[in-house]
Write an enzyme that holds these catalytic residues in place. Sequence first.
Site, PDB file in Angstrom:
ATOM      1  N   ASP A  82      12.808 -64.128  34.454  1.00 44.93           N
ATOM      2  CA  ASP A  82      11.763 -65.051  34.033  1.00 44.93           C
ATOM      3  C   ASP A  82      10.406 -64.496  34.448  1.00 44.93           C
ATOM      4  O   ASP A  82      10.221 -64.092  35.604  1.00 44.93           O
ATOM      5  CB  ASP A  82      12.004 -66.420  34.681  1.00 44.93           C
ATOM      6  CG  ASP A  82      11.123 -67.511  34.104  1.00 44.93           C
ATOM      7  OD1 ASP A  82      10.755 -67.421  32.921  1.00 44.93           O
ATOM      8  OD2 ASP A  82      10.814 -68.464  34.842  1.00 44.93           O
ATOM      9  N   ASP A 104       6.206 -61.545  30.014  1.00 52.40           N
ATOM     10  CA  ASP A 104       5.095 -62.482  29.905  1.00 52.40           C
ATOM     11  C   ASP A 104       3.784 -61.720  29.751  1.00 52.40           C
ATOM     12  O   ASP A 104       3.176 -61.289  30.719  1.00 52.40           O
ATOM     13  CB  ASP A 104       5.054 -63.382  31.142  1.00 52.40           C
ATOM     14  CG  ASP A 104       3.939 -64.428  31.066  1.00 52.40           C
ATOM     15  OD1 ASP A 104       3.192 -64.428  30.068  1.00 52.40           O
ATOM     16  OD2 ASP A 104       3.837 -65.237  31.997  1.00 52.40           O
ATOM     17  N   HIS A 174       3.455 -75.587  33.944  1.00 47.84           N
ATOM     18  CA  HIS A 174       4.333 -75.261  35.058  1.00 47.84           C
ATOM     19  C   HIS A 174       4.044 -76.154  36.264  1.00 47.84           C
ATOM     20  O   HIS A 174       2.916 -76.601  36.458  1.00 47.84           O
ATOM     21  CB  HIS A 174       4.141 -73.806  35.492  1.00 47.84           C
ATOM     22  CG  HIS A 174       4.589 -72.786  34.501  1.00 47.84           C
ATOM     23  ND1 HIS A 174       3.709 -72.107  33.684  1.00 47.84           N
ATOM     24  CD2 HIS A 174       5.827 -72.324  34.198  1.00 47.84           C
ATOM     25  CE1 HIS A 174       4.388 -71.253  32.934  1.00 47.84           C
ATOM     26  NE2 HIS A 174       5.669 -71.370  33.217  1.00 47.84           N
ATOM     27  N   HIS A 202       8.518 -73.668  28.672  1.00 45.57           N
ATOM     28  CA  HIS A 202       8.360 -73.459  30.107  1.00 45.57           C
ATOM     29  C   HIS A 202       7.735 -74.733  30.687  1.00 45.57           C
ATOM     30  O   HIS A 202       7.053 -75.475  29.994  1.00 45.57           O
ATOM     31  CB  HIS A 202       7.457 -72.255  30.388  1.00 45.57           C
ATOM     32  CG  HIS A 202       8.129 -70.938  30.152  1.00 45.57           C
ATOM     33  ND1 HIS A 202       8.205 -69.966  31.109  1.00 45.57           N
ATOM     34  CD2 HIS A 202       8.767 -70.449  29.063  1.00 45.57           C
ATOM     35  CE1 HIS A 202       8.856 -68.922  30.640  1.00 45.57           C
ATOM     36  NE2 HIS A 202       9.200 -69.191  29.384  1.00 45.57           N
ATOM     37  N   ASN A 225      12.995 -74.611  30.262  1.00 43.97           N
ATOM     38  CA  ASN A 225      13.036 -74.113  31.636  1.00 43.97           C
ATOM     39  C   ASN A 225      12.811 -75.272  32.605  1.00 43.97           C
ATOM     40  O   ASN A 225      11.835 -76.019  32.473  1.00 43.97           O
ATOM     41  CB  ASN A 225      11.955 -73.055  31.867  1.00 43.97           C
ATOM     42  CG  ASN A 225      12.264 -71.744  31.181  1.00 43.97           C
ATOM     43  OD1 ASN A 225      13.239 -71.626  30.441  1.00 43.97           O
ATOM     44  ND2 ASN A 225      11.436 -70.742  31.428  1.00 43.97           N
TER      45      ASN A 225
END
Length: 278
Positions: A82, A104, A174, A202, A225
């Site tokens: 990840d 990413d 996040h 995410h 996620n």
Amino acid sequence: MPLVTLADVLQPALKHGHAVAGLVTLGWEDMRAYVAAAEAENCAVILQAGPGCREHTPLPILGKMFRHLAEGASVPVVAHLDHGYTFEDCKIALDSGFTSIMFDGSRKPLAENIEETARIAEMAHAAGISCEGEIGFVGYADGEASAGTDPSEAAKFATQTGVDAMAISVGNVHLQQDKDGGLDEPRIRAIEAVTDTPLVIHGGSGVPMAQRTSLAQTSNICKFNIGTELRMAFGTALRTAVNSDPDRFDRNTILKDTHDPLVAATRTVLQAFKGASQ
């Protein structure tokens, strides 16, 4: 059973109207609980090694841990990197036995993100594993602000990189500890209209449970996620275990008391992503 790739679990999810949980791991205790929960729910699970996990445990060790759990599991398990930020991160994960890598490049200009992601996707596919990329930027609660995914850029990104899954920014952040927000469904539908690549959320801990289920069943979002929500559950269980007996000092004894509560919390997470017929 042996480890499977991200494409192995996301393509059936896309076809049959469900989603798979990408569970952020920090150590053996949560990895083991996540697999136990997936077995109890009879569903696939994606074990994810993010930057925080990699700071604590080297990728070659994590790869062996994931593989050991997968080989003894009765359900499909994906070993997923990840937020790999460099080609080297992704190469080490590939060499360590991971079956999926997420590069990413979301902080980079579009052309650079496409170029670097395509290079990593090519490397992954040559090795028979999967690649996830990110277009738009998913920010952080009390931190960097998000930049929403532009549907036309998403179409270009998906076509030119060849990724197996595409993380998008549609109101998700996040490290969100509550579920007071929600995702921008019109933006999701606009992205779906221009690409059939499986989509990834995410920061899934901040998505209300009802919306998780609805989108898992009716959209191209095939992977959510989940990290913060389960880290909070583990922290609560650990705090209870430590405080229950001040004379206990053996950490293995203490950590055993986190297993059942974390399995229960994980099962609740997994249940929300099942399809209508499951």
